[in-house]
Design an enzyme around this catalytic site. Structure first.
Site, mmCIF file in Angstrom:
data_model
loop_
_atom_site.group_PDB
_atom_site.id
_atom_site.type_symbol
_atom_site.label_atom_id
_atom_site.label_comp_id
_atom_site.label_asym_id
_atom_site.label_seq_id
_atom_site.Cartn_x
_atom_site.Cartn_y
_atom_site.Cartn_z
ATOM 1 N N CYS A 65 0.636 -0.908 -0.293
ATOM 2 C CA CYS A 65 -0.245 -0.239 0.115
ATOM 3 C C CYS A 65 0.966 1.310 0.021
ATOM 4 O O CYS A 65 1.806 1.268 0.936
ATOM 5 C CB CYS A 65 -0.297 0.005 1.192
ATOM 6 N N CYS A 118 -0.361 3.354 2.677
ATOM 7 C CA CYS A 118 0.597 3.474 4.064
ATOM 8 C C CYS A 118 1.727 3.688 4.343
ATOM 9 O O CYS A 118 2.621 3.823 5.136
ATOM 10 C CB CYS A 118 0.638 1.925 4.182
#
Length: 144
Positions: free
Chosen positions: A67, A70
């Site tokens: 991600c 993230c």
């Protein structure tokens, strides 16, 4: 009396005097620090216990290595952990390593921050946000 904290390394319950949260207390079982100025990687089993008994806010970042947002938010999450040491603890849970977290916590998108304290979810935020936004969110009532 003291504040109840779960060791994020071994899962053992500990009591720490509230006025001494920043004094470097360690777990009575494994010796790991109980209150750190950085996020700690945790397992879902440790999270289940900590969310149930911790009396200091526990801010958990649900993330995955693939991600992009993230990865972008990780340094911001670390800065917030430094700023709020003694007022909240910060942990990271890898949703790839613990896929059951998706169903258990109703995860619909990552990064996802959830604040827990005393057996209750205090709030959640989805998406990459700055350290300032994290600290504001926590101090406004999601955690501290």
């Amino acid at each position: 009396m003291g504040i109840k904290l779960t060791c994020l390394a071994c899962g053992q319950g500990n009591r720490v005097p509230r006025e001494r949260l920043n004094a470097g207390h360690k777990c009575g079982t494994c010796g790991a620090p109980l209150v750190e100025d950085k996020p700690v990687d945790i397992s879902i089993d440790i999270l289940k216990k900590a969310q149930r008994i911790d009396e200091l806010p526990l801010i958990v970042d649900f993330w995955a290595s693939w991600c992009g947002p993230c990865r972008m938010m990780a340094p911001e999450f670390s800065k917030a952990a430094q700023a709020l040491k003694g007022h909240a603890r910060f942990a990271k849970l890898d949703t790839e390593a613990f896929p059951e977290a998706g169903g258990r916590y109703g995860i619909r998108g990552i990064p996802l921050l959830i604040a827990f304290r005393g057996g209750r979810e205090m709030g959640r935020r989805t998406g990459a946000i700055s350290s300032r936004d994290i600290t504001d969110w926590v101090t406004a009532g999601a955690g501290a």
